[in-house]
Design a protein around this motif. Structure first.
Motif, PDB file in Angstrom:
ATOM      1  N   GLU A  37       0.848  -1.187   0.000  1.00 22.11           N
ATOM      2  CA  GLU A  37       0.000   0.000   0.000  1.00 22.11           C
ATOM      3  C   GLU A  37       0.886   1.240   0.000  1.00 22.11           C
ATOM      4  O   GLU A  37       1.902   1.276   0.689  1.00 22.11           O
ATOM      5  CB  GLU A  37      -0.907   0.028   1.237  1.00 22.11           C
ATOM      6  N   ALA A  38       0.490   2.233  -0.778  1.00 24.13           N
ATOM      7  CA  ALA A  38       1.206   3.505  -0.830  1.00 24.13           C
ATOM      8  C   ALA A  38       0.247   4.620  -0.453  1.00 24.13           C
ATOM      9  O   ALA A  38      -0.921   4.603  -0.847  1.00 24.13           O
ATOM     10  CB  ALA A  38       1.779   3.750  -2.223  1.00 24.13           C
ATOM     11  N   VAL A  39       0.743   5.612   0.283  1.00 24.08           N
ATOM     12  CA  VAL A  39      -0.120   6.702   0.742  1.00 24.08           C
ATOM     13  C   VAL A  39       0.071   7.971  -0.081  1.00 24.08           C
ATOM     14  O   VAL A  39      -0.622   8.963   0.144  1.00 24.08           O
ATOM     15  CB  VAL A  39       0.123   7.006   2.234  1.00 24.08           C
ATOM     16  N   ASP A  40       1.012   7.948  -1.035  1.00 25.74           N
ATOM     17  CA  ASP A  40       1.191   9.092  -1.925  1.00 25.74           C
ATOM     18  C   ASP A  40       1.879   8.623  -3.206  1.00 25.74           C
ATOM     19  O   ASP A  40       2.297   7.463  -3.318  1.00 25.74           O
ATOM     20  CB  ASP A  40       1.996  10.220  -1.258  1.00 25.74           C
ATOM     21  N   GLY A  41       2.002   9.539  -4.167  1.00 28.23           N
ATOM     22  CA  GLY A  41       2.552   9.157  -5.463  1.00 28.23           C
ATOM     23  C   GLY A  41       3.999   8.722  -5.400  1.00 28.23           C
ATOM     24  O   GLY A  41       4.406   7.772  -6.072  1.00 28.23           O
ATOM     25  N   ASP A  68      -4.848   6.263  -7.089  1.00 32.54           N
ATOM     26  CA  ASP A  68      -5.641   7.465  -6.895  1.00 32.54           C
ATOM     27  C   ASP A  68      -4.887   8.619  -7.553  1.00 32.54           C
ATOM     28  O   ASP A  68      -3.677   8.522  -7.793  1.00 32.54           O
ATOM     29  CB  ASP A  68      -5.838   7.725  -5.401  1.00 32.54           C
ATOM     30  N   LEU A  69      -5.572   9.706  -7.868  1.00 29.67           N
ATOM     31  CA  LEU A  69      -4.904  10.830  -8.534  1.00 29.67           C
ATOM     32  C   LEU A  69      -4.549  11.946  -7.569  1.00 29.67           C
ATOM     33  O   LEU A  69      -3.405  12.390  -7.518  1.00 29.67           O
ATOM     34  CB  LEU A  69      -5.785  11.380  -9.666  1.00 29.67           C
ATOM     35  N   GLN A  70      -5.506  12.435  -6.811  1.00 33.07           N
ATOM     36  CA  GLN A  70      -5.267  13.583  -5.951  1.00 33.07           C
ATOM     37  C   GLN A  70      -4.705  13.108  -4.621  1.00 33.07           C
ATOM     38  O   GLN A  70      -5.419  12.825  -3.673  1.00 33.07           O
ATOM     39  CB  GLN A  70      -6.562  14.370  -5.746  1.00 33.07           C
ATOM     40  N   MET A  71      -3.366  13.025  -4.543  1.00 34.07           N
ATOM     41  CA  MET A  71      -2.695  12.593  -3.323  1.00 34.07           C
ATOM     42  C   MET A  71      -1.659  13.638  -2.931  1.00 34.07           C
ATOM     43  O   MET A  71      -1.220  14.433  -3.757  1.00 34.07           O
ATOM     44  CB  MET A  71      -2.017  11.234  -3.537  1.00 34.07           C
ATOM     45  N   PRO A  72      -1.250  13.652  -1.668  1.00 31.92           N
ATOM     46  CA  PRO A  72      -0.237  14.629  -1.243  1.00 31.92           C
ATOM     47  C   PRO A  72       1.106  14.342  -1.910  1.00 31.92           C
ATOM     48  O   PRO A  72       1.410  13.210  -2.290  1.00 31.92           O
ATOM     49  CB  PRO A  72      -0.160  14.409   0.276  1.00 31.92           C
ATOM     50  N   GLY A  73       1.899  15.396  -2.051  1.00 30.26           N
ATOM     51  CA  GLY A  73       3.204  15.214  -2.675  1.00 30.26           C
ATOM     52  C   GLY A  73       3.085  15.009  -4.169  1.00 30.26           C
ATOM     53  O   GLY A  73       2.445  15.798  -4.870  1.00 30.26           O
ATOM     54  N   LEU A  74       3.665  13.941  -4.664  1.00 28.28           N
ATOM     55  CA  LEU A  74       3.661  13.650  -6.097  1.00 28.28           C
ATOM     56  C   LEU A  74       2.252  13.306  -6.570  1.00 28.28           C
ATOM     57  O   LEU A  74       1.612  12.391  -6.045  1.00 28.28           O
ATOM     58  CB  LEU A  74       4.620  12.497  -6.388  1.00 28.28           C
ATOM     59  N   HIS A  75       1.776  14.028  -7.573  1.00 28.37           N
ATOM     60  CA  HIS A  75       0.423  13.812  -8.103  1.00 28.37           C
ATOM     61  C   HIS A  75       0.325  12.434  -8.741  1.00 28.37           C
ATOM     62  O   HIS A  75       1.298  11.896  -9.289  1.00 28.37           O
ATOM     63  CB  HIS A  75       0.112  14.895  -9.137  1.00 28.37           C
ATOM     64  N   GLY A  76      -0.879  11.840  -8.670  1.00 30.40           N
ATOM     65  CA  GLY A  76      -1.076  10.506  -9.221  1.00 30.40           C
ATOM     66  C   GLY A  76      -0.786  10.409 -10.709  1.00 30.40           C
ATOM     67  O   GLY A  76      -0.339   9.363 -11.195  1.00 30.40           O
TER      68      GLY A  76
END
Length: 216
Positions: A32-36, A54-62
């Motif tokens: 599991e990853a919590v950001d891009g 997912d696309l809208q994640m903190p840090g690096l965009h999806g």
């Protein structure tokens, strides 16, 4: 067995997807990853067959994470699962290398079917999204190509505001949009232009002649 990496910053979404896949006998969640950025790193180390992104994640965009994974790991299929159904997001994800695009309202059975199809190398889009893609790619190219033709008219207006040194709040006020909408568009602009930060967008836009402040 189809190995899958779940990339989503919402714990409840990840837990729900874990439960969906636990009920199958041919899909296993390997991480599991919590950001891009974490999605890119875990793909390199775990080599999943499918990344559910997912696309809208903190840090690096999806979308940027999708582009990097598609470029560096051709054996991994990226399947977008997001709440955004705007054409701009769909087209940007496909251009980045996503093999499919699902909305978070999809049922568990539909998600499982999509993962199996992506794992088999098939493209996965709902009927409505597929129709919009066909219409988009069937349309003839415009006779004249303006700067940054991959951007929509709204995105070019926002990029012009960025180049002019405006904040997201100032652009939102001028365009009668919410600050969140502007922020989402900025993330999409950076992904489409293969940039990682706002400063790079300012330089690129000004080199293309943008940056004129609209009249007050």
């Amino acid at each position: 067995m189809i190995s899958i990496l779940i990339a989503d910053d919402h714990p409840m979404v990840r837990e729900g997807l874990q439960a969906v896949f636990a009920a199958t006998d041919d899909i296993t969640v390997v991480g599991e990853a919590v950001d891009g950025a974490e999605a890119v790193a875990l793909t390199a180390s775990l080599h999943p067959r499918v990344v559910l992104m997912d696309l809208q994640m903190p840090g690096l965009h999806g979308i940027e994470a999708t582009r990097r994974i598609a470029a560096d790991h051709p054996g991994t299929a990226v399947l977008v699962l997001t709440m955004f159904e705007h054409d701009d997001m769909v087209f940007a994800a496909v251009a980045a290398g996503a093999v499919g695009y699902l909305l978070k309202g999809a049922g568990g059975a539909d998600i499982v079917t999509a993962v199996r199809a992506a794992g088999a190398g098939q493209a996965v889009f709902g009927a409505a999204l597929a129709a919009r893609l066909r219409t988009f790619f069937a349309a003839p190219p415009p006779p004249e190509r303006a700067a940054f033709p991959q951007l929509t008219a709204r995105e070019r207006v926002i990029l012009n505001g960025i180049a002019a040194g405006l904040t997201n709040a100032q652009i939102a006020q001028q365009e009668y949009l919410s600050v969140k909408t502007i922020a989402n568009n900025v993330s999409t602009i950076l992904a489409k232009l293969h940039l990682t930060e706002r400063g790079q967008a300012i330089v690129a836009a000004r080199e293309a002649g943008l940056g004129r402040r609209p009249p007050d």
